[in-house]
Design an enzyme around this catalytic site. Structure first.
Site, PDB file in Angstrom:
ATOM      1  N   CYS A 203       0.799  -1.231   0.000  1.00  0.00           N
ATOM      2  CA  CYS A 203       0.000   0.000   0.000  1.00  0.00           C
ATOM      3  C   CYS A 203       0.826   1.272   0.000  1.00  0.00           C
ATOM      4  O   CYS A 203       0.514   2.222  -0.730  1.00  0.00           O
ATOM      5  CB  CYS A 203      -0.991  -0.015   1.159  1.00  0.00           C
TER       6      CYS A 203
ATOM      7  N   HIS B 261      -2.936   1.441   6.811  1.00  0.00           N
ATOM      8  CA  HIS B 261      -3.143   1.447   5.368  1.00  0.00           C
ATOM      9  C   HIS B 261      -2.825   2.845   4.863  1.00  0.00           C
ATOM     10  O   HIS B 261      -3.156   3.840   5.513  1.00  0.00           O
ATOM     11  CB  HIS B 261      -4.574   1.058   5.005  1.00  0.00           C
TER      12      HIS B 261
ATOM     13  N   ASP C 181      -7.034   6.116  -3.719  1.00  0.00           N
ATOM     14  CA  ASP C 181      -6.332   4.937  -3.190  1.00  0.00           C
ATOM     15  C   ASP C 181      -6.008   3.961  -4.323  1.00  0.00           C
ATOM     16  O   ASP C 181      -6.903   3.293  -4.849  1.00  0.00           O
ATOM     17  CB  ASP C 181      -7.207   4.252  -2.142  1.00  0.00           C
TER      18      ASP C 181
END
Length: 733
Positions: free
Chosen positions: A286, A345, A368
């Site tokens: 991530c 995250h 994202d």
């Protein structure tokens, strides 16, 4: 930057003839805040005039008999516009060119060209036409790159404060926050937008996107909109649906690529992607996806920052609840494949206006690129592919879950409820709710500082822990309160598990404790590699009778993005407690009990279950923490600011502060833009308090912020790896 060769059409007479074009790169780059972005192209920002000078062969242009016309084009789209020799007002929605008094010299003329503020981000072709009554001569004079303009008020990415633009557009250095909310650690990242070839890689990303390959002209037309740009780029950072940059991997072997933790900058990733003819770079997780996205957005002029959500929920079934299961002895069970909570995250916030939603949703937008779920889409394309956002942060705080794009998924990431259930013999024997765990801390790098800025309240209203009133929103209607999702959980009678999932009825609210029994778990200090892990279980008997309790304490290693593995430590004890008494139960895990399992930065799930022997009531408390790594020292001789193209020395050292000898020790030093390849120092063994060190010569070929990374590994444990980073500022003489 000069263009000295060109293509010419038309028959030439005695009229003015173009010799060469001076793009005034240095002057334009300073004026447009694009210094260092490219040595190959003139780079300017939309809506702001830039200069170029036309030099003629024998004489200057005669405005009375000769007319200049410019032509800009991308793909099949082009626009022609005359050069005006007056100060009359131009239409800001069209291309324009002016020559001011004093700009006409004996053999040259300086032109001020201005694009519309809503121009596409792209590499443009420029042609110059010289027209008379008799003929027209045309010259292909070169190309220029047009970027978004956060300095310009009419640009949708306008940002009002220069300090913000400096941090979120111009800065090539950032921090990624990782670990757990109890022990936040920072990882430097070099965005690298001033590294050679990075701008060109970002433009190439747009050119090989599915949207461009399918319909070039339509893609160019839409590229003026940062909402569209962010969705295209978000999907292209991962390779799941296209010729994207990065392939994700979270488990198994990384031998056919790079372990995600070894990346420290975006430039190497972008260079590898381009040089491999757009094959995906292996591997990202991530923070790597987010940092690369942040680089591309900053290069294109869209203010962006990397944001970390601690305890981020992955709500696979979309019900805003995350179910977790524990055994009656405190071991976390892998019974839910749809939902999970990541200890951290990382995503990106991009700054832009949202005319599709209204001014209330302008500002920071979540984008994202980590491929988790397929996008729910909205008015723009890319429905059903792996991109997420742009989702207004304001929509999350206001709980407007229909605001595009993917708002319900992002909302769950920061504010879902966690339902923890204790399972015994296949039955749920206790259930409790935690409304505070998810999104416990959301942060980014503070402007002009390496400290974190807490963003939690920009996502979450102040009445956290209360039943969640969910508003749904569409662009054509006002906010509408449709329903309330109540907090769930209570002490239940035994509930059977069906296909690994508890079949439970929502009956009320609980606070994570058995009636009359309050339990909490605290980790003492910040656990470090090689040191004992100390913890304290607090038990309070709020009932009017004494109790006999069984305490079960359990520790499991876990990855930051998944459920724990098998237990590596546990203990059980019988405890007697009087009415109103508060017991502090101290426990310690020795290094010898975890060092074969845990390494630096590893995360531990610790849980305690307290059971009343007589009533069978149970209470659960849990905490997750990460181990602090061993320290590696990096020192630049003469200070952390170095001159470009000048050799400097860096000394890297590690002192063994553990109580045991480390064998097979390797100290590795590397740094993109500073050091060619990796350099190592090795020792067969390193005694307690003994030092290993390596001196390397570094030289930077481009200005900006670079990172030196040092890694220490040893054979005592294959997992016991420590990393340290050091920021180096490269300046020109």
């Amino acid at each position: 930057m000069q263009q000295t060769t060109y293509t010419m059409w038309g028959t030439h007479y005695s009229h003015c003839q173009l010799k060469l074009v001076d793009f005034k790169a240095n002057e334009n780059h300073i004026s447009h805040e694009t210094q260092g972005l490219s040595k190959e192209h003139l780079v300017v920002r939309r809506g702001k005039p830039f200069k170029l000078t036309l030099l003629f062969r024998s004489r200057s242009l005669d405005p009375c008999s000769e007319k200049l016309v410019l032509d800009v084009s991308i793909g099949h789209l082009s626009e022609s516009f005359p050069v005006k020799f007056s100060d009359e007002r131009s239409d800001p929605k069209s291309w324009s060119a002016k020559v001011y008094p004093g700009d006409i010299q004996p053999q040259s003329v300086t032109i001020h060209i201005c694009s519309p503020v809503q121009s596409a981000v792209a590499l443009y072709n420029l042609m110059v036409h010289i027209e008379t009554i008799q003929n027209r001569s045309s010259y292909a004079v070169g190309t220029f790159v047009l970027l978004c303009n956060p300095w310009l008020k009419d640009d949708p990415v306008y940002m009002p404060l220069d300090a913000q633009i400096k941090e979120y557009v111009k800065s090539d250095y950032g921090l990624v926050f990782m670990g757990t909310h109890l022990n936040v650690r920072q990882r430097p990242w070099s965005f690298g937008q001033y590294e050679p070839g990075v701008l060109e890689a970002c433009l190439a990303l747009l050119q090989v996107s599915p949207q461009h390959l399918k319909n070039k002209d339509n893609d160019y037309s839409l590229r003026a909109d940062p909402v569209y740009l962010s969705r295209v780029i978000c999907a292209m950072v991962n390779c799941n649906d296209d010729l994207g940059i990065l392939e994700g991997k979270w488990q198994g072997s990384y031998k056919d690529g790079i372990v995600p933790t070894e990346w420290s900058g975006s430039a190497d990733i972008l260079h590898q992607w381009v040089s491999s003819n757009y094959s995906p770079v292996r591997y990202g997780q991530c923070w790597v996806f987010a940092a690369v996205l942040c680089t591309v957005m900053r290069v294109l002029g869209i203010p962006s920052r990397v944001v970390t959500v601690f305890n981020a929920a992955h709500d696979g079934d979309g019900n805003l609840n995350i179910d977790e299961y524990y055994s009656s002895t405190g071991e976390k069970l892998n019974l839910n494949n749809n939902d999970s909570i990541w200890n951290f995250h990382v995503w990106v916030e991009c700054w832009m206006r949202r005319p599709d939603l209204g001014a209330g949703f302008d500002g920071w937008q979540v984008v994202d690129p980590t491929p988790q779920e397929r996008s729910a889409g909205g008015a723009l394309p890319q429905v059903g592919i792996f991109c997420c956002g742009p989702c207004p942060v304001a929509a999350i705080q206001q709980r407007c879950l229909r605001a595009p794009y993917d708002t319900s998924f992002v909302y769950a990431s920061v504010d879902a409820d966690v339902i923890r259930m204790i399972v015994r013999n296949g039955l749920v024997v206790e259930r409790m709710v935690d409304t505070e765990c998810v999104g416990q801390l959301i942060c980014t790098k503070r402007i002009g500082s390496d400290s974190p800025e807490n963003l939690t309240l920009t996502y979450k209203s102040k009445n956290r822990g209360q039943p969640k009133a969910i508003q749904r929103h569409s662009a054509s209607s006002d906010h509408q309160r449709l329903s309330e999702v109540t907090c769930v959980g209570s002490s239940l009678q035994s509930t059977p598990l069906v296909n690994g999932t508890a079949r439970c009825q929502v009956v009320g609210e609980a606070r994570g404790m058995s009636p009359g029994l309050e339990v909490s778990l605290r980790i003492d200090g910040v656990p470090s590699v090689g040191k004992s892990i100390a913890m304290c279980v607090t038990v309070k008997n709020q009932s009017s009778r004494p109790r006999v309790l069984l305490e079960h304490l359990n520790a499991q290693l876990k990855e930051y993005n998944s459920n724990p593995q098998e237990s590596f430590w546990n203990t059980s004890n019988e405890v007697h407690i009087q009415p109103g008494e508060v017991l502090l139960l101290q426990h310690t895990i020795l290094p010898s009990e975890y060092e074969s399992v845990l390494a630096a930065d590893d995360i531990v799930n610790m849980a305690v279950v307290i059971k009343d022997v007589r009533t069978k009531e149970r209470a659960l408390a849990m905490q997750e923490f990460n181990l602090r790594s061993l320290n590696i020292t990096i020192e630049i001789k003469g200070g952390d600011s170095i001159l470009i193209k000048t050799e400097h020395k860096a000394q890297v050292s590690f002192i063994n502060k553990l109580s045991k000898t480390l064998n097979g020790v390797v100290l590795t030093v590397e740094g993109s833009g500073l050091l060619q390849g990796k350099q190592e120092a090795r020792m067969i063994s390193l005694q307690p308090d003994e030092k290993i060190e390596k001196t390397v010569s570094i030289m930077a070929t481009s200005p900006g912020t670079k990172l030196l990374m040092a890694t220490l590994s040893h054979s005592n444990s294959a997992n016991m790896v420590s990393r340290s980073f050091h920021k180096v500022s490269v300046i020109t003489a």
